[in-house]
Motif scaffolding. Structure first.
Motif, PDB file in Angstrom:
ATOM      1  N   GLN A 168     -38.556-123.630  16.825  1.00 48.25           N
ATOM      2  CA  GLN A 168     -38.107-122.677  18.092  1.00 48.25           C
ATOM      3  C   GLN A 168     -36.653-123.214  18.588  1.00 48.25           C
ATOM      4  OE1 GLN A 168     -40.943-123.002  21.219  1.00 48.25           O
ATOM      5  NE2 GLN A 168     -42.171-121.144  20.474  1.00 48.25           N
ATOM      6  N   ASN A 169     -36.188-124.238  17.933  1.00 44.53           N
ATOM      7  CA  ASN A 169     -34.875-124.796  18.221  1.00 44.53           C
ATOM      8  C   ASN A 169     -34.235-124.897  16.998  1.00 44.53           C
ATOM      9  OD1 ASN A 169     -35.401-125.391  21.112  1.00 44.53           O
ATOM     10  ND2 ASN A 169     -36.854-126.102  20.426  1.00 44.53           N
ATOM     11  N   THR A 170     -32.776-124.848  17.170  1.00 46.96           N
ATOM     12  CA  THR A 170     -31.974-125.117  15.883  1.00 46.96           C
ATOM     13  C   THR A 170     -31.251-126.010  16.396  1.00 46.96           C
ATOM     14  OG1 THR A 170     -31.754-122.792  15.507  1.00 46.96           O
ATOM     15  CG2 THR A 170     -30.122-124.027  14.491  1.00 46.96           C
ATOM     16  N   LEU A 171     -31.177-127.475  15.373  1.00 50.79           N
ATOM     17  CA  LEU A 171     -30.074-128.663  15.607  1.00 50.79           C
ATOM     18  C   LEU A 171     -28.843-128.198  15.266  1.00 50.79           C
ATOM     19  CD1 LEU A 171     -32.843-131.378  14.725  1.00 50.79           C
ATOM     20  CD2 LEU A 171     -31.831-130.515  17.094  1.00 50.79           C
ATOM     21  N   LYS A 183     -26.668-138.597  20.620  1.00 48.90           N
ATOM     22  CA  LYS A 183     -26.660-137.288  21.458  1.00 48.90           C
ATOM     23  C   LYS A 183     -26.843-136.419  20.336  1.00 48.90           C
ATOM     24  CE  LYS A 183     -23.401-138.742  24.952  1.00 48.90           C
ATOM     25  NZ  LYS A 183     -22.018-138.424  25.542  1.00 48.90           N
ATOM     26  N   ALA A 184     -27.943-135.210  20.798  1.00 49.16           N
ATOM     27  CA  ALA A 184     -28.226-134.097  19.864  1.00 49.16           C
ATOM     28  C   ALA A 184     -28.025-132.946  20.574  1.00 49.16           C
ATOM     29  CB  ALA A 184     -29.546-134.471  19.230  1.00 49.16           C
ATOM     30  N   TYR A 185     -27.532-131.913  19.917  1.00 46.45           N
ATOM     31  CA  TYR A 185     -27.073-130.740  20.406  1.00 46.45           C
ATOM     32  C   TYR A 185     -27.944-129.828  19.712  1.00 46.45           C
ATOM     33  CZ  TYR A 185     -23.233-133.480  22.437  1.00 46.45           C
ATOM     34  OH  TYR A 185     -22.400-134.313  23.194  1.00 46.45           O
ATOM     35  N   TYR A 186     -28.525-128.866  20.747  1.00 48.57           N
ATOM     36  CA  TYR A 186     -29.310-127.820  20.015  1.00 48.57           C
ATOM     37  C   TYR A 186     -29.177-126.594  20.709  1.00 48.57           C
ATOM     38  CZ  TYR A 186     -32.959-129.012  23.220  1.00 48.57           C
ATOM     39  OH  TYR A 186     -33.728-129.256  24.522  1.00 48.57           O
ATOM     40  N   GLN A 187     -29.796-125.453  20.053  1.00 49.74           N
ATOM     41  CA  GLN A 187     -29.932-124.125  20.602  1.00 49.74           C
ATOM     42  C   GLN A 187     -31.337-123.794  20.710  1.00 49.74           C
ATOM     43  OE1 GLN A 187     -27.704-121.148  18.687  1.00 49.74           O
ATOM     44  NE2 GLN A 187     -27.592-119.891  20.368  1.00 49.74           N
ATOM     45  N   ASP A 188     -31.886-123.178  21.690  1.00 51.70           N
ATOM     46  CA  ASP A 188     -33.229-122.701  21.632  1.00 51.70           C
ATOM     47  C   ASP A 188     -33.301-121.351  21.550  1.00 51.70           C
ATOM     48  OD1 ASP A 188     -32.611-121.192  24.052  1.00 51.70           O
ATOM     49  OD2 ASP A 188     -33.670-122.470  25.311  1.00 51.70           O
ATOM     50  N   HIS A 189     -34.613-120.995  21.327  1.00 50.65           N
ATOM     51  CA  HIS A 189     -34.959-119.484  20.609  1.00 50.65           C
ATOM     52  C   HIS A 189     -34.465-118.491  21.585  1.00 50.65           C
ATOM     53  CE1 HIS A 189     -38.277-120.528  23.394  1.00 50.65           C
ATOM     54  NE2 HIS A 189     -38.502-119.023  23.479  1.00 50.65           N
ATOM     55  N   LEU A 190     -33.919-118.817  22.915  1.00 53.44           N
ATOM     56  CA  LEU A 190     -33.486-117.848  23.767  1.00 53.44           C
ATOM     57  C   LEU A 190     -31.991-117.765  23.662  1.00 53.44           C
ATOM     58  CD1 LEU A 190     -35.518-118.555  26.921  1.00 53.44           C
ATOM     59  CD2 LEU A 190     -36.024-116.782  25.045  1.00 53.44           C
ATOM     60  N   GLY A 191     -31.489-118.635  22.896  1.00 52.24           N
ATOM     61  CA  GLY A 191     -29.885-118.535  22.880  1.00 52.24           C
ATOM     62  C   GLY A 191     -29.150-119.582  23.725  1.00 52.24           C
ATOM     63  N   PHE A 232     -27.938-123.358  25.187  1.00 46.16           N
ATOM     64  CA  PHE A 232     -27.614-124.565  24.423  1.00 46.16           C
ATOM     65  C   PHE A 232     -27.766-125.760  25.292  1.00 46.16           C
ATOM     66  CE2 PHE A 232     -24.746-121.354  22.532  1.00 46.16           C
ATOM     67  CZ  PHE A 232     -24.884-121.517  21.349  1.00 46.16           C
ATOM     68  N   TYR A 233     -28.178-127.083  24.709  1.00 49.21           N
ATOM     69  CA  TYR A 233     -28.544-128.183  25.343  1.00 49.21           C
ATOM     70  C   TYR A 233     -28.065-129.418  24.473  1.00 49.21           C
ATOM     71  CZ  TYR A 233     -32.065-125.026  27.397  1.00 49.21           C
ATOM     72  OH  TYR A 233     -32.687-124.050  28.161  1.00 49.21           O
ATOM     73  N   GLU A 234     -27.950-130.554  25.537  1.00 51.19           N
ATOM     74  CA  GLU A 234     -27.733-131.863  24.879  1.00 51.19           C
ATOM     75  C   GLU A 234     -28.869-132.566  25.123  1.00 51.19           C
ATOM     76  OE1 GLU A 234     -25.001-135.180  26.262  1.00 51.19           O
ATOM     77  OE2 GLU A 234     -23.807-133.737  25.925  1.00 51.19           O
ATOM     78  N   HIS A 235     -29.338-133.467  24.177  1.00 46.58           N
ATOM     79  CA  HIS A 235     -30.380-134.430  24.420  1.00 46.58           C
ATOM     80  C   HIS A 235     -29.727-135.765  24.116  1.00 46.58           C
ATOM     81  CE1 HIS A 235     -34.483-136.069  24.069  1.00 46.58           C
ATOM     82  NE2 HIS A 235     -33.818-136.889  23.050  1.00 46.58           N
ATOM     83  N   GLU A 236     -29.690-136.557  25.186  1.00 45.97           N
ATOM     84  CA  GLU A 236     -29.081-137.841  24.889  1.00 45.97           C
ATOM     85  C   GLU A 236     -30.377-138.832  24.964  1.00 45.97           C
ATOM     86  OE1 GLU A 236     -25.566-140.712  26.756  1.00 45.97           O
ATOM     87  OE2 GLU A 236     -26.134-139.166  27.779  1.00 45.97           O
TER      88      GLU A 236
END
Length: 124
Positions: free
Chosen positions: A70-73, A89-97, A99-103
């Motif tokens: 459901q998420n695109t890294l 830090k990992a950046y991704y986009q969820d299925h709703l479009g 954008f997120y940063e995971h630290e």
């Protein structure tokens, strides 16, 4: 194909040998990069196998699979790697479009010749 871990190397020369169980990651950073690539490529078995056995009961294989699909890294940045820790830090986009940063500051443990992911701190 360029490796999803953002190393700048070809996948076949980077994370693929770990995913195919041809090599063991020699450092926590290499293991973390290979796990990031495994999320990107939906290699759930690899993610489970590289999680420390004591922590596996806390991770659902189906939830990992669902999240990875459901998420695109998009991008990985290793901030610092030392001893048995990796700050990334990992950046991704969820299925709703969105954008997120995971630290995360991840902890790893070596048993014999094999490194395992143990856990991570997210409130950095």
């Amino acid at each position: 194909m360029e490796c999803p871990c953002c190393s700048g190397k070809e996948y076949k020369d980077c994370c693929e040998p770990y995913h195919k169980d041809e090599l063991l990651p020699k450092t926590p950073e290499v293991l973390m990069r290979s796990r990031y690539s495994a999320f990107s490529l939906h290699l759930v078995d690899y993610l489970v196998e590289t999680t420390h056995p004591s922590k596996r009961p806390y991770h659902s294989k189906s939830e990992i699979d669902q999240w990875s699909k459901q998420n695109t890294l998009l991008k990985l940045i290793v901030v610092k790697a030392w001893d048995n820790y990796v700050h990334f830090k990992a950046y991704y986009q969820d299925h709703l479009g969105d954008f997120y940063e995971h630290e995360e500051l991840s902890a790893f443990q070596k048993e014999g010749s094999k490194w395992y992911y143990v856990d991570g701190k997210f409130d950095l």
